[in-house]
Write a protein that holds these residues in place. Sequence first.
Motif, PDB file in Angstrom:
ATOM      1  N   PRO A 274     -17.486  -0.704  12.615  1.00 60.84           N
ATOM      2  CA  PRO A 274     -18.431  -0.124  11.656  1.00 60.84           C
ATOM      3  C   PRO A 274     -18.403   1.403  11.628  1.00 60.84           C
ATOM      4  O   PRO A 274     -18.491   2.011  10.558  1.00 60.84           O
ATOM      5  N   VAL A 275     -18.271   2.036  12.797  1.00 60.77           N
ATOM      6  CA  VAL A 275     -18.162   3.494  12.811  1.00 60.77           C
ATOM      7  C   VAL A 275     -16.892   3.927  12.078  1.00 60.77           C
ATOM      8  O   VAL A 275     -16.905   4.881  11.286  1.00 60.77           O
ATOM      9  N   GLY A 276     -15.800   3.218  12.338  1.00 59.22           N
ATOM     10  CA  GLY A 276     -14.568   3.512  11.604  1.00 59.22           C
ATOM     11  C   GLY A 276     -14.746   3.327  10.108  1.00 59.22           C
ATOM     12  O   GLY A 276     -14.273   4.146   9.311  1.00 59.22           O
ATOM     13  N   GLY A 277     -15.419   2.261   9.700  1.00 62.09           N
ATOM     14  CA  GLY A 277     -15.675   2.040   8.280  1.00 62.09           C
ATOM     15  C   GLY A 277     -16.507   3.152   7.667  1.00 62.09           C
ATOM     16  O   GLY A 277     -16.246   3.600   6.540  1.00 62.09           O
ATOM     17  N   LEU A 278     -17.513   3.612   8.400  1.00 64.29           N
ATOM     18  CA  LEU A 278     -18.345   4.717   7.907  1.00 64.29           C
ATOM     19  C   LEU A 278     -17.509   5.985   7.716  1.00 64.29           C
ATOM     20  O   LEU A 278     -17.634   6.681   6.689  1.00 64.29           O
ATOM     21  N   VAL A 279     -16.645   6.287   8.682  1.00 61.87           N
ATOM     22  CA  VAL A 279     -15.783   7.464   8.558  1.00 61.87           C
ATOM     23  C   VAL A 279     -14.852   7.307   7.359  1.00 61.87           C
ATOM     24  O   VAL A 279     -14.619   8.257   6.595  1.00 61.87           O
ATOM     25  N   LEU A 280     -14.328   6.108   7.156  1.00 54.72           N
ATOM     26  CA  LEU A 280     -13.457   5.867   5.999  1.00 54.72           C
ATOM     27  C   LEU A 280     -14.219   6.054   4.694  1.00 54.72           C
ATOM     28  O   LEU A 280     -13.666   6.572   3.708  1.00 54.72           O
ATOM     29  N   GLY A 281     -15.487   5.649   4.654  1.00 49.57           N
ATOM     30  CA  GLY A 281     -16.301   5.868   3.467  1.00 49.57           C
ATOM     31  C   GLY A 281     -16.502   7.346   3.180  1.00 49.57           C
ATOM     32  O   GLY A 281     -16.440   7.791   2.022  1.00 49.57           O
ATOM     33  N   LEU A 282     -16.722   8.131   4.233  1.00 49.75           N
ATOM     34  CA  LEU A 282     -16.881   9.574   4.066  1.00 49.75           C
ATOM     35  C   LEU A 282     -15.583  10.215   3.574  1.00 49.75           C
ATOM     36  O   LEU A 282     -15.596  11.109   2.719  1.00 49.75           O
ATOM     37  N   LEU A 283     -14.461   9.751   4.093  1.00 48.89           N
ATOM     38  CA  LEU A 283     -13.177  10.270   3.629  1.00 48.89           C
ATOM     39  C   LEU A 283     -12.938   9.910   2.170  1.00 48.89           C
ATOM     40  O   LEU A 283     -12.440  10.743   1.387  1.00 48.89           O
ATOM     41  N   ALA A 284     -13.303   8.687   1.775  1.00 49.83           N
ATOM     42  CA  ALA A 284     -13.150   8.282   0.378  1.00 49.83           C
ATOM     43  C   ALA A 284     -14.020   9.127  -0.542  1.00 49.83           C
ATOM     44  O   ALA A 284     -13.644   9.402  -1.691  1.00 49.83           O
ATOM     45  N   ALA A 285     -15.176   9.546  -0.055  1.00 45.81           N
ATOM     46  CA  ALA A 285     -16.039  10.415  -0.849  1.00 45.81           C
ATOM     47  C   ALA A 285     -15.367  11.759  -1.131  1.00 45.81           C
ATOM     48  O   ALA A 285     -15.600  12.384  -2.166  1.00 45.81           O
ATOM     49  N   VAL A 286     -14.493  12.191  -0.215  1.00 41.62           N
ATOM     50  CA  VAL A 286     -13.769  13.458  -0.396  1.00 41.62           C
ATOM     51  C   VAL A 286     -12.531  13.244  -1.270  1.00 41.62           C
ATOM     52  O   VAL A 286     -12.258  14.013  -2.195  1.00 41.62           O
ATOM     53  N   GLY A 287     -11.776  12.202  -0.978  1.00 39.01           N
ATOM     54  CA  GLY A 287     -10.498  12.000  -1.650  1.00 39.01           C
ATOM     55  C   GLY A 287     -10.575  11.208  -2.939  1.00 39.01           C
ATOM     56  O   GLY A 287      -9.618  11.209  -3.721  1.00 39.01           O
ATOM     57  N   GLY A 288     -11.680  10.484  -3.169  1.00 36.98           N
ATOM     58  CA  GLY A 288     -11.790   9.654  -4.355  1.00 36.98           C
ATOM     59  C   GLY A 288     -11.314   8.234  -4.108  1.00 36.98           C
ATOM     60  O   GLY A 288     -10.683   7.937  -3.094  1.00 36.98           O
ATOM     61  N   HIS A 289     -11.607   7.366  -5.071  1.00 38.65           N
ATOM     62  CA  HIS A 289     -11.356   5.933  -4.867  1.00 38.65           C
ATOM     63  C   HIS A 289      -9.874   5.595  -4.775  1.00 38.65           C
ATOM     64  O   HIS A 289      -9.500   4.540  -4.262  1.00 38.65           O
ATOM     65  N   LEU A 290      -8.993   6.486  -5.275  1.00 42.05           N
ATOM     66  CA  LEU A 290      -7.565   6.193  -5.180  1.00 42.05           C
ATOM     67  C   LEU A 290      -7.068   6.221  -3.742  1.00 42.05           C
ATOM     68  O   LEU A 290      -5.978   5.707  -3.452  1.00 42.05           O
ATOM     69  N   THR A 291      -7.829   6.805  -2.846  1.00 38.42           N
ATOM     70  CA  THR A 291      -7.409   6.834  -1.435  1.00 38.42           C
ATOM     71  C   THR A 291      -7.881   5.603  -0.670  1.00 38.42           C
ATOM     72  O   THR A 291      -7.709   5.538   0.547  1.00 38.42           O
ATOM     73  N   LEU A 292      -8.471   4.630  -1.370  1.00 37.65           N
ATOM     74  CA  LEU A 292      -8.879   3.374  -0.738  1.00 37.65           C
ATOM     75  C   LEU A 292      -7.732   2.358  -0.777  1.00 37.65           C
ATOM     76  O   LEU A 292      -6.737   2.533  -1.466  1.00 37.65           O
ATOM     77  N   PHE A 293      -7.897   1.273  -0.040  1.00 34.53           N
ATOM     78  CA  PHE A 293      -7.029   0.099  -0.072  1.00 34.53           C
ATOM     79  C   PHE A 293      -5.626   0.415   0.474  1.00 34.53           C
ATOM     80  O   PHE A 293      -5.379   1.503   0.981  1.00 34.53           O
ATOM     81  N   LYS A 294      -4.732  -0.556   0.337  1.00 37.47           N
ATOM     82  CA  LYS A 294      -3.396  -0.402   0.919  1.00 37.47           C
ATOM     83  C   LYS A 294      -2.586   0.665   0.205  1.00 37.47           C
ATOM     84  O   LYS A 294      -1.680   1.253   0.789  1.00 37.47           O
ATOM     85  N   GLY A 295      -2.869   0.918  -1.081  1.00 39.45           N
ATOM     86  CA  GLY A 295      -2.274   2.048  -1.766  1.00 39.45           C
ATOM     87  C   GLY A 295      -1.194   1.738  -2.772  1.00 39.45           C
ATOM     88  O   GLY A 295      -0.787   2.628  -3.526  1.00 39.45           O
ATOM     89  N   LEU A 296      -0.712   0.494  -2.847  1.00 34.57           N
ATOM     90  CA  LEU A 296       0.419   0.204  -3.723  1.00 34.57           C
ATOM     91  C   LEU A 296       0.024   0.289  -5.192  1.00 34.57           C
ATOM     92  O   LEU A 296       0.718   0.922  -6.007  1.00 34.57           O
ATOM     93  N   ASP A 297      -1.090  -0.326  -5.586  1.00 38.48           N
ATOM     94  CA  ASP A 297      -1.551  -0.229  -6.971  1.00 38.48           C
ATOM     95  C   ASP A 297      -1.931   1.205  -7.307  1.00 38.48           C
ATOM     96  O   ASP A 297      -1.692   1.685  -8.428  1.00 38.48           O
ATOM     97  N   GLU A 298      -2.524   1.893  -6.349  1.00 40.47           N
ATOM     98  CA  GLU A 298      -2.953   3.269  -6.572  1.00 40.47           C
ATOM     99  C   GLU A 298      -1.754   4.202  -6.741  1.00 40.47           C
ATOM    100  O   GLU A 298      -1.827   5.178  -7.493  1.00 40.47           O
ATOM    101  N   VAL A 299      -0.647   3.912  -6.061  1.00 39.30           N
ATOM    102  CA  VAL A 299       0.576   4.691  -6.256  1.00 39.30           C
ATOM    103  C   VAL A 299       1.039   4.589  -7.707  1.00 39.30           C
ATOM    104  O   VAL A 299       1.445   5.581  -8.327  1.00 39.30           O
ATOM    105  N   GLY A 300       0.974   3.386  -8.267  1.00 37.72           N
ATOM    106  CA  GLY A 300       1.351   3.206  -9.665  1.00 37.72           C
ATOM    107  C   GLY A 300       0.487   4.023 -10.603  1.00 37.72           C
ATOM    108  O   GLY A 300       0.975   4.573 -11.600  1.00 37.72           O
ATOM    109  N   GLU A 301      -0.809   4.132 -10.289  1.00 39.53           N
ATOM    110  CA  GLU A 301      -1.702   4.932 -11.127  1.00 39.53           C
ATOM    111  C   GLU A 301      -1.344   6.413 -11.061  1.00 39.53           C
ATOM    112  O   GLU A 301      -1.370   7.116 -12.076  1.00 39.53           O
ATOM    113  N   LEU A 302      -1.007   6.894  -9.872  1.00 37.65           N
ATOM    114  CA  LEU A 302      -0.578   8.290  -9.748  1.00 37.65           C
ATOM    115  C   LEU A 302       0.704   8.539 -10.545  1.00 37.65           C
ATOM    116  O   LEU A 302       0.834   9.553 -11.243  1.00 37.65           O
ATOM    117  N   ALA A 303       1.656   7.627 -10.418  1.00 46.73           N
ATOM    118  CA  ALA A 303       2.962   7.836 -11.032  1.00 46.73           C
ATOM    119  C   ALA A 303       2.907   7.747 -12.555  1.00 46.73           C
ATOM    120  O   ALA A 303       3.752   8.333 -13.241  1.00 46.73           O
TER     121      ALA A 303
END
Length: 427
Positions: A274-303
């Motif tokens: 849970p502490v790790g999850g909370l830290v990940l939530g704070l990081l997502a607040a900085v980086g945006g939702h594209l920095t969530l999940f495994k990243g493969l679909d999000e890579v396509g959105e960037l490209a």
Amino acid sequence: MVHDTARPAPTPHAPPARALLPLLVPAVVVGVVASLVLLGVSAVAERLQEVLWTDLPDALGVGRYSVLWMLVMLTATGVLVGLVVWKAPGHAGPDPATLGLDARVMAPRVLPGLLVATVLMLAGGPSLGPENPIIAVNVGLAFWLGGRLLPRMPGALWPALAESATIGALFGTPVAAALVISEALAGRRLRGPLWDSLFGPLAAAAAGALTTALVARPTFDLRLPGFSRPGWGDLLASLVVASLAAALGMIAVYAFPAVHGAFQRLRHPLLALPVGGLVLGLLAAVGGHLTLFKGLDEVGELARDPGGWSGGQFLTMAVVKLAALLVAASCGFRGGRIFPSVFIGTAFGLAAHALVPGVDPSVGVASGVLGMLLAVTRQGWVSLFTAAVLVASPAILALLCFASLPAWLLVTGRPQMQLRDDGRPVL
């Protein structure tokens, strides 16, 4: 990964073909089953992700990727995975920080908990991919079922087939598995031609890749602007971007033991996750939702829109995603590091293109992914292959081979992003 006993020893006068032929059917079966396990886990995780990140926030009237919802969902994911790790038989497998692509054989009673923890992780948003836990599940299933159905086959055969099959299924091509197997066999004293040792694993990888292609039709091609003829500027850009990406990745590698040790001091999965999850939530607040999940679909959105973000925004996403990968891999979430590293390298390469327009986006992305994967995975062939298929241009290969040389000099002989059971980094 692949052992010398991955094929039956021929009788003194038996031709090699007669010794290899019995591997074909088991290899194909393992390949098909490994692919179906991967596709099944992915389908369940995608449906659960849709419920958690679309249906549920819409029903509650909350923004799907609002800061509040990201904090709630990632912390809740940590609680749920923590419960599974705490209560499931075998605690959902060993500490994932100690695992690589060469999975240990786990008892069958451990595998259901590992599958549940993996599905929750993939759906909940932590920055890890499915590769390590799915390989572990397929290795456990193949070893258990294969040993009972075909007890005369060598025990080391089944992990080799399952690992190869899963890698083939993950990348949609047996070439990736063949490269990994060849790297694993390098320096070993083989009992015959290399292709004899590759025969069974390659058949399993081909069956896994073909099953995935027929059922899901995956593609890694990001459809970036065409790249046909490299120039001297492209060579310089590839050398610099790959080396800088490798150096950035090594920062996380060196931080890994310390961050992992900090979470270990919490002493219980219902605290660490849970502490790790909370830290990940704070990081997502900085980086945006594209920095969530495994990243493969999000890579396509960037490209799809290389000019859609500034260089600073791309660089922020790369750094945040790298920090998220570091936290997720340290606190106990079950997952692999390849797919998030692809996102980090892509964002870094697009940042290079945005900051220096002379850097071709295809060169930037391929070189960034190459350098990041070399640092995080220390798998040379996987890094080179993955970087090349993202661009799908034969002209990029020569550049990447050159770019891999200084990047490899930066990472070789240094700690890996994998720990021993006592917490020391693997060298």
